[in-house]
Design a protein around this motif. Sequence first.
Motif, PDB file in Angstrom:
ATOM      1  N   ALA A  10       8.722 -13.320  40.981  1.00  0.00           N
ATOM      2  CA  ALA A  10       9.265 -12.418  41.997  1.00  0.00           C
ATOM      3  C   ALA A  10      10.780 -12.305  41.884  1.00  0.00           C
ATOM      4  CB  ALA A  10       8.864 -12.907  43.383  1.00  0.00           C
ATOM      5  N   MET A  11      11.446 -13.418  41.627  1.00  0.00           N
ATOM      6  CA  MET A  11      12.909 -13.406  41.549  1.00  0.00           C
ATOM      7  C   MET A  11      13.415 -12.659  40.327  1.00  0.00           C
ATOM      8  SD  MET A  11      13.977 -17.255  42.808  1.00  0.00           S
ATOM      9  CE  MET A  11      15.732 -16.858  42.828  1.00  0.00           C
ATOM     10  N   THR A  12      12.637 -12.631  39.276  1.00  0.00           N
ATOM     11  CA  THR A  12      13.094 -12.005  38.027  1.00  0.00           C
ATOM     12  C   THR A  12      12.705 -10.532  37.913  1.00  0.00           C
ATOM     13  OG1 THR A  12      11.095 -12.849  36.929  1.00  0.00           O
ATOM     14  CG2 THR A  12      13.104 -14.167  36.741  1.00  0.00           C
ATOM     15  N   LYS A  13      11.886 -10.031  38.834  1.00  0.00           N
ATOM     16  CA  LYS A  13      11.514  -8.612  38.809  1.00  0.00           C
ATOM     17  C   LYS A  13      12.687  -7.760  39.276  1.00  0.00           C
ATOM     18  CE  LYS A  13       7.110  -8.413  37.524  1.00  0.00           C
ATOM     19  NZ  LYS A  13       7.029  -9.771  36.964  1.00  0.00           N
ATOM     20  N   ASP A  14      12.835  -6.588  38.652  1.00  0.00           N
ATOM     21  CA  ASP A  14      13.905  -5.666  39.013  1.00  0.00           C
ATOM     22  C   ASP A  14      13.331  -4.541  39.874  1.00  0.00           C
ATOM     23  OD1 ASP A  14      16.127  -4.089  39.270  1.00  0.00           O
ATOM     24  OD2 ASP A  14      16.273  -3.522  37.150  1.00  0.00           O
ATOM     25  N   PHE A  15      13.643  -4.582  41.156  1.00  0.00           N
ATOM     26  CA  PHE A  15      13.203  -3.523  42.054  1.00  0.00           C
ATOM     27  C   PHE A  15      14.390  -2.747  42.607  1.00  0.00           C
ATOM     28  CE2 PHE A  15       9.733  -6.762  42.635  1.00  0.00           C
ATOM     29  CZ  PHE A  15       8.767  -6.041  41.942  1.00  0.00           C
ATOM     30  N   SER A  16      15.482  -2.719  41.860  1.00  0.00           N
ATOM     31  CA  SER A  16      16.692  -2.028  42.301  1.00  0.00           C
ATOM     32  C   SER A  16      16.499  -0.514  42.209  1.00  0.00           C
ATOM     33  CB  SER A  16      17.877  -2.450  41.446  1.00  0.00           C
ATOM     34  OG  SER A  16      17.710  -1.988  40.110  1.00  0.00           O
ATOM     35  N   TRP A  17      17.498   0.230  42.711  1.00  0.00           N
ATOM     36  CA  TRP A  17      17.457   1.689  42.624  1.00  0.00           C
ATOM     37  C   TRP A  17      17.398   2.156  41.171  1.00  0.00           C
ATOM     38  CZ3 TRP A  17      16.224   4.349  46.683  1.00  0.00           C
ATOM     39  CH2 TRP A  17      16.574   3.901  47.951  1.00  0.00           C
ATOM     40  N   ASP A  18      18.002   1.398  40.277  1.00  0.00           N
ATOM     41  CA  ASP A  18      18.054   1.811  38.866  1.00  0.00           C
ATOM     42  C   ASP A  18      16.735   1.600  38.138  1.00  0.00           C
ATOM     43  OD1 ASP A  18      21.162   2.278  38.130  1.00  0.00           O
ATOM     44  OD2 ASP A  18      20.975   0.694  39.634  1.00  0.00           O
ATOM     45  N   ALA A  19      15.798   0.910  38.772  1.00  0.00           N
ATOM     46  CA  ALA A  19      14.548   0.561  38.094  1.00  0.00           C
ATOM     47  C   ALA A  19      13.464   1.609  38.361  1.00  0.00           C
ATOM     48  CB  ALA A  19      14.107  -0.833  38.525  1.00  0.00           C
ATOM     49  N   GLU A  20      12.335   1.187  38.897  1.00  0.00           N
ATOM     50  CA  GLU A  20      11.161   2.069  39.013  1.00  0.00           C
ATOM     51  C   GLU A  20      11.427   3.327  39.817  1.00  0.00           C
ATOM     52  OE1 GLU A  20       6.383   1.693  39.992  1.00  0.00           O
ATOM     53  OE2 GLU A  20       7.778   0.244  40.874  1.00  0.00           O
ATOM     54  N   CYS A  21      12.127   3.203  40.935  1.00  0.00           N
ATOM     55  CA  CYS A  21      12.385   4.360  41.792  1.00  0.00           C
ATOM     56  C   CYS A  21      13.113   5.462  41.014  1.00  0.00           C
ATOM     57  CB  CYS A  21      13.196   3.950  43.012  1.00  0.00           C
ATOM     58  SG  CYS A  21      13.589   5.308  44.143  1.00  0.00           S
ATOM     59  N   CYS A  22      14.207   5.111  40.370  1.00  0.00           N
ATOM     60  CA  CYS A  22      14.983   6.097  39.611  1.00  0.00           C
ATOM     61  C   CYS A  22      14.165   6.673  38.458  1.00  0.00           C
ATOM     62  CB  CYS A  22      16.265   5.460  39.096  1.00  0.00           C
ATOM     63  SG  CYS A  22      17.404   6.621  38.294  1.00  0.00           S
ATOM     64  N   ASP A  23      13.385   5.837  37.792  1.00  0.00           N
ATOM     65  CA  ASP A  23      12.572   6.314  36.662  1.00  0.00           C
ATOM     66  C   ASP A  23      11.561   7.357  37.105  1.00  0.00           C
ATOM     67  OD1 ASP A  23      13.931   4.627  34.977  1.00  0.00           O
ATOM     68  OD2 ASP A  23      12.397   3.047  35.023  1.00  0.00           O
ATOM     69  N   ILE A  24      10.940   7.143  38.260  1.00  0.00           N
ATOM     70  CA  ILE A  24       9.959   8.106  38.762  1.00  0.00           C
ATOM     71  C   ILE A  24      10.623   9.443  39.063  1.00  0.00           C
ATOM     72  CG2 ILE A  24       8.480   8.626  40.761  1.00  0.00           C
ATOM     73  CD1 ILE A  24       7.705   5.658  40.773  1.00  0.00           C
ATOM     74  N   TYR A  25      11.802   9.410  39.669  1.00  0.00           N
ATOM     75  CA  TYR A  25      12.480  10.666  39.987  1.00  0.00           C
ATOM     76  C   TYR A  25      12.978  11.381  38.735  1.00  0.00           C
ATOM     77  CZ  TYR A  25      12.176  10.346  45.010  1.00  0.00           C
ATOM     78  OH  TYR A  25      11.696  10.328  46.292  1.00  0.00           O
ATOM     79  N   LEU A  26      13.463  10.636  37.776  1.00  0.00           N
ATOM     80  CA  LEU A  26      13.902  11.273  36.539  1.00  0.00           C
ATOM     81  C   LEU A  26      12.736  11.958  35.831  1.00  0.00           C
ATOM     82  CD1 LEU A  26      16.447   8.701  35.044  1.00  0.00           C
ATOM     83  CD2 LEU A  26      16.930  11.001  35.905  1.00  0.00           C
ATOM     84  N   SER A  27      11.575  11.312  35.843  1.00  0.00           N
ATOM     85  CA  SER A  27      10.399  11.934  35.219  1.00  0.00           C
ATOM     86  C   SER A  27       9.983  13.188  35.984  1.00  0.00           C
ATOM     87  CB  SER A  27       9.239  10.942  35.154  1.00  0.00           C
ATOM     88  OG  SER A  27       8.776  10.593  36.449  1.00  0.00           O
ATOM     89  N   ALA A  28      10.123  13.153  37.304  1.00  0.00           N
ATOM     90  CA  ALA A  28       9.786  14.328  38.118  1.00  0.00           C
ATOM     91  C   ALA A  28      10.761  15.468  37.841  1.00  0.00           C
ATOM     92  CB  ALA A  28       9.807  13.959  39.602  1.00  0.00           C
ATOM     93  N   TYR A  29      12.054  15.149  37.761  1.00  0.00           N
ATOM     94  CA  TYR A  29      13.050  16.176  37.461  1.00  0.00           C
ATOM     95  C   TYR A  29      12.778  16.807  36.096  1.00  0.00           C
ATOM     96  CZ  TYR A  29      15.807  14.112  41.272  1.00  0.00           C
ATOM     97  OH  TYR A  29      16.247  13.647  42.486  1.00  0.00           O
ATOM     98  N   THR A  30      12.515  15.955  35.130  1.00  0.00           N
ATOM     99  CA  THR A  30      12.259  16.457  33.769  1.00  0.00           C
ATOM    100  C   THR A  30      11.043  17.370  33.741  1.00  0.00           C
ATOM    101  OG1 THR A  30      13.206  14.438  32.822  1.00  0.00           O
ATOM    102  CG2 THR A  30      11.811  15.773  31.393  1.00  0.00           C
ATOM    103  N   ALA A  31      10.005  16.999  34.481  1.00  0.00           N
ATOM    104  CA  ALA A  31       8.779  17.789  34.493  1.00  0.00           C
ATOM    105  C   ALA A  31       8.986  19.164  35.113  1.00  0.00           C
ATOM    106  CB  ALA A  31       7.677  17.031  35.228  1.00  0.00           C
ATOM    107  N   ILE A  32       9.689  19.228  36.239  1.00  0.00           N
ATOM    108  CA  ILE A  32       9.811  20.515  36.910  1.00  0.00           C
ATOM    109  C   ILE A  32      10.862  21.416  36.259  1.00  0.00           C
ATOM    110  CG2 ILE A  32       9.029  19.582  39.100  1.00  0.00           C
ATOM    111  CD1 ILE A  32      11.825  19.547  40.120  1.00  0.00           C
ATOM    112  N   LYS A  33      11.798  20.830  35.515  1.00  0.00           N
ATOM    113  CA  LYS A  33      12.773  21.670  34.802  1.00  0.00           C
ATOM    114  C   LYS A  33      12.103  22.522  33.730  1.00  0.00           C
ATOM    115  CE  LYS A  33      16.551  19.882  33.287  1.00  0.00           C
ATOM    116  NZ  LYS A  33      17.445  18.888  32.650  1.00  0.00           N
ATOM    117  N   SER A  34      10.978  22.050  33.214  1.00  0.00           N
ATOM    118  CA  SER A  34      10.284  22.781  32.153  1.00  0.00           C
ATOM    119  C   SER A  34       9.296  23.810  32.699  1.00  0.00           C
ATOM    120  CB  SER A  34       9.532  21.791  31.257  1.00  0.00           C
ATOM    121  OG  SER A  34       8.551  21.080  32.008  1.00  0.00           O
ATOM    122  N   LEU A  35       9.153  23.880  34.019  1.00  0.00           N
ATOM    123  CA  LEU A  35       8.192  24.818  34.611  1.00  0.00           C
ATOM    124  C   LEU A  35       8.714  26.249  34.561  1.00  0.00           C
ATOM    125  CD1 LEU A  35       7.076  22.781  37.769  1.00  0.00           C
ATOM    126  CD2 LEU A  35       5.846  23.059  35.616  1.00  0.00           C
TER     127      LEU A  35
END
Length: 609
Positions: A584-609
């Motif tokens: 638990a202590m070594t997992k990265d749950f910061s803004w730069d981790a999973e949350c940001c990755d999900i939004y970047l993938s969403a941005y990339t997907a809709i830019k190509s629409l």
Amino acid sequence: MAIHAFTTTGFSFHLPFPKCTTAYSRSAGDRARTLCCSSGDGDLSGLINVSSESEFGRRGGAQMAKSSDGKRSIQSSDGELRAKNSEIWQLFREAQRNILSLDKQRALAVEELNKAISEKKLLLERIEELEIEKQAMARKVASFVTGLSQALQRKGNLVEVILPKYGSMDLNEVQGIRETEVEYYSYYNGQLHGNKIWTGVICGIGVTFIQPLYYSSFFNREKAYGYSDDFERFMYFSRAALDYIVKSGKKPDVLHIHNWQTAIIGPLFWDIFVQQGLEGSRILFTCHDIHSQPLIQPEKLALCGLDPTKLHRPDRLQDNSNTHLANIMKGGIVYSNKVVIMSSTHSKGHIIHSSSHGLETTLNMHKDKLLVSPCGFESSSWDPEKDKILPENYSADDMKGKSVCKIALQQKLRLPENASIITVGCFLSDLSDVDKEDLIAIVKNGTRMAVQFIFMTTGKMKSGQKELESLQVKIESLQDENIRFINRHDETLSHLIFGGSNIILCQSLHDPILQVPLKAMRYGAAPIAITSNDNGFRHFPDHDYETTKLAMFINSTFGYLSFSQALDEINNNPSEWNHKVFDAMTKDFSWDAECCDIYLSAYTAIKSL
């Protein structure tokens, strides 16, 4: 890529007694109209006793006249006296009935008054709860926008945030704030209205504030949300924000909108603005609180220039249950290219089918564009390796400092000092979500094993001060030296509680506002949900493939454990327990981790629409 984020008696009565007066007859010929009392010598000595009809009969019923010795005598007929006596009794009984009836009415009125007072009190408490919830949500969204925007910029994206210029906002934190020279106009209620535009920088993020001139009262208020005209206020802002973007020549790749307050931007964009130079832009809608779904009369959509007849349809803004009303949240989902729902513990399938609050049909229809994301964690502020409040820092690789923190915590709260004692922290924010009996049972069972408990409130309680005081009395009535209840929030002490605890009891493992579970894991304390030792619901892992990494980890590592199971594992399987804490202590749950990755993938997907 420019990403624009948009981010409330008294009662009286009269008794119907006949008026009785006493008087003397002036002459023998005067008809007696009043009850008279005589002692026989011309002096009044008291009221006539009317309790016995026989007394009048024995008096002979004679008419009143003067005798030869000058004294008065009764000359009334026997029948007239009997009639008067009967009339008096009738009036007396009627008065009694009236008194009893009025007493009953008064009792009912007092009961209704007490009921009304009780209902008023409950209503005021509920209003206070809603206000606190709204302000908490405002803080949550503000934290989200700042944290995510910084993470996106660190990865090479250009972000600009557009907000109303709230009167309650502290602008001292805004660097270089200035008013632009150009006055921008926006459409509302059939007319164009001027707006002042302010710009500045917050935490390295460019921010623009819109200040209405004619509707200056919309945002010049004590609170951001919680008013009867919230829909009108945020509809104005949404239209003004789009007008500003177009007239300033900005061409963002993504318009990122948040919650119902700016959900109307979706229909506005596709029905009005996409042909005004924003053909290359797309819409991403983030839902932080799917439960909040304001319903409005469809006619109000015309205030910002939309056509109600076009939008009030089942596949657009018409509410799924109240079909005569429009659902703004639903409009945000329907008219966005991607929808992100924030959840730390639930999968996409669970949200659609179990937590959609009436939007299951809509979410299921648009499930291909639906994503789930956890909130990011502000790891720079909560890091045991760098936390200056802790008496000694520590990390997953070197946990010696945690024992020092525990002793310091025990000393500060005058608890028995022993680094090997299991210490449990608990932060209370809303007692309405807590089974008080389960919590008391946990404390009782824990104290039998010499477990130490530290309770701290997180500020103003949504569920009311009286309920909190009642819980405090119950816990302190156990009279155990290993219990401390701190009925106030102390930021410094809260860091020490996380640092010195083995377990943090959590009201929910999904806590996007306080983020207690994430802080606990970061500080080497296990987040355990408050339920009874063995009989409560547990957060079993959700194996839906569209579950976040955070949800999978926290549910599979700690979500299945009851408090008694956690104690058993600490005492009887310490190696397994320490392994969980290390992970638990070594997992990265910061803004730069999973949350940001999900939004970047969403941005990339809709830019190509």
